[in-house]
Design a protein around this motif. Structure first.
Motif, PDB file in Angstrom:
ATOM      1  N   UNK A  27       0.830  -1.200   0.000  1.00 22.49           N
ATOM      2  CA  UNK A  27       0.000   0.000   0.000  1.00 22.49           C
ATOM      3  C   UNK A  27       0.870   1.257   0.000  1.00 22.49           C
ATOM      4  N   UNK A  28       1.990   1.216   0.696  1.00 18.96           N
ATOM      5  CA  UNK A  28       2.865   2.381   0.820  1.00 18.96           C
ATOM      6  C   UNK A  28       3.736   2.606  -0.411  1.00 18.96           C
ATOM      7  N   UNK A  29       3.710   1.727  -1.344  1.00 21.57           N
ATOM      8  CA  UNK A  29       4.536   1.845  -2.546  1.00 21.57           C
ATOM      9  C   UNK A  29       5.876   1.190  -2.337  1.00 21.57           C
ATOM     10  N   UNK A  30       6.411   0.701  -3.390  1.00 27.51           N
ATOM     11  CA  UNK A  30       7.703   0.051  -3.293  1.00 27.51           C
ATOM     12  C   UNK A  30       8.310  -0.133  -4.668  1.00 27.51           C
ATOM     13  N   UNK A  31       9.535  -0.620  -4.666  1.00 27.67           N
ATOM     14  CA  UNK A  31      10.266  -0.836  -5.905  1.00 27.67           C
ATOM     15  C   UNK A  31      10.863  -2.232  -5.917  1.00 27.67           C
ATOM     16  N   UNK A  32      10.953  -2.778  -7.097  1.00 25.61           N
ATOM     17  CA  UNK A  32      11.641  -4.042  -7.323  1.00 25.61           C
ATOM     18  C   UNK A  32      12.781  -3.735  -8.286  1.00 25.61           C
ATOM     19  N   UNK A  33      14.018  -3.933  -7.821  1.00 27.60           N
ATOM     20  CA  UNK A  33      15.189  -3.667  -8.640  1.00 27.60           C
ATOM     21  C   UNK A  33      15.843  -5.009  -8.942  1.00 27.60           C
ATOM     22  N   UNK A  50      12.304  -2.947  -2.235  1.00 20.59           N
ATOM     23  CA  UNK A  50      12.357  -1.843  -1.285  1.00 20.59           C
ATOM     24  C   UNK A  50      10.955  -1.325  -1.052  1.00 20.59           C
ATOM     25  N   UNK A  51      10.621  -1.018   0.203  1.00 19.66           N
ATOM     26  CA  UNK A  51       9.299  -0.509   0.538  1.00 19.66           C
ATOM     27  C   UNK A  51       9.433   0.680   1.477  1.00 19.66           C
ATOM     28  N   UNK A  52       8.511   1.616   1.345  1.00 16.59           N
ATOM     29  CA  UNK A  52       8.463   2.751   2.262  1.00 16.59           C
ATOM     30  C   UNK A  52       7.829   2.274   3.577  1.00 16.59           C
ATOM     31  N   UNK A  53       8.328   2.805   4.662  1.00 16.99           N
ATOM     32  CA  UNK A  53       7.783   2.485   5.974  1.00 16.99           C
ATOM     33  C   UNK A  53       7.206   3.750   6.559  1.00 16.99           C
ATOM     34  N   UNK A  54       5.986   3.663   7.034  1.00 21.12           N
ATOM     35  CA  UNK A  54       5.348   4.846   7.635  1.00 21.12           C
ATOM     36  C   UNK A  54       5.254   4.679   9.122  1.00 21.12           C
TER      37      UNK A  54
END
Length: 143
Positions: A112-118, A139-143
Motif C-alpha cells: 500500500x505504501x509503494x515500493x520498488x523491485x530492482x 524496497x518498501x516505504x515504511x510509515x
C-alpha cells in the motif's frame, strides 16, 4: 575437498546466519553456513546496495543511496537513469568479479505504501561460463 576452479576460492559466511544442516567436509552441522563461488555474488551485491553512502566510517565512498529511489518521481526518466548509472558505477568499483548486464526498476504493486523491485542481471568475470545470474531487491516505504 579439491579446489580446482578460481571461483571456488571465493567464500563468505551467510549473512542470514542460518545453521548448516549437513556435514560437507568443510562445515559441521550447526555451524553458520559458508557460501562458495557464485552463491556469494547475490549476497555481495545486496550488501553493497543496501549500505548507505558514508555509512562505513573508514570507507565513505562504499555503498549507494538506493533508498532515495523510493521517493523519486518515477516518471522523471532522466533522474532514474542517473540513479541507476550511479548504482552500476558503484557495483563496478566495489565488486570487480561481476559484469553488470542490465538493471531494471519496476514499481511494486504488493504494498500500500509503494515500493520498488530492482533486478540486476550479471555475469561473473572469473568463470568460464556464459551463465547470466540475477539478483532482485525489494524496497518498501515504511510509515
Amino acid at each position: 575437498t579439491i579446489v580446482n576452479k578460481k571461483e571456488d576460492f571465493w567464500k563468505d559466511f551467510d549473512l542470514t546466519f542460518s545453521k548448516n544442516t549437513e556435514h560437507n567436509g568443510l562445515n559441521t552441522v550447526g555451524d553458520i553456513n559458508i557460501l562458495y563461488g557464485k552463491d556469494i555474488m547475490s549476497q555481495t551485491i545486496k550488501n553493497i546496495l543496501l549500505t548507505k553512502n558514508s555509512e562505513r566510517v573508514f570507507n565513505v565512498g562504499f555503498g549507494t543511496n538506493i533508498g532515495a529511489l523510493l521517493f523519486e518521481n518515477l516518471s522523471d526518466k532522466i533522474q532514474i537513469e542517473q540513479s541507476l548509472e550511479n548504482i552500476r558505477t558503484k557495483l563496478n568499483v566495489f565488486e570487480s568479479r561481476v559484469s553488470i548486464i542490465d538493471i531494471s526498476l519496476e514499481e511494486s504493486d504488493n504494498d500500500v505504501n509503494g515500493g520498488l523491485e530492482i533486478t540486476f542481471q550479471y555475469k561473473t568475470l572469473t568463470s568460464n561460463s556464459d551463465e547470466i545470474l540475477s539478483t532482485s531487491i525489494s524496497l518498501y516505504r515504511v510509515r
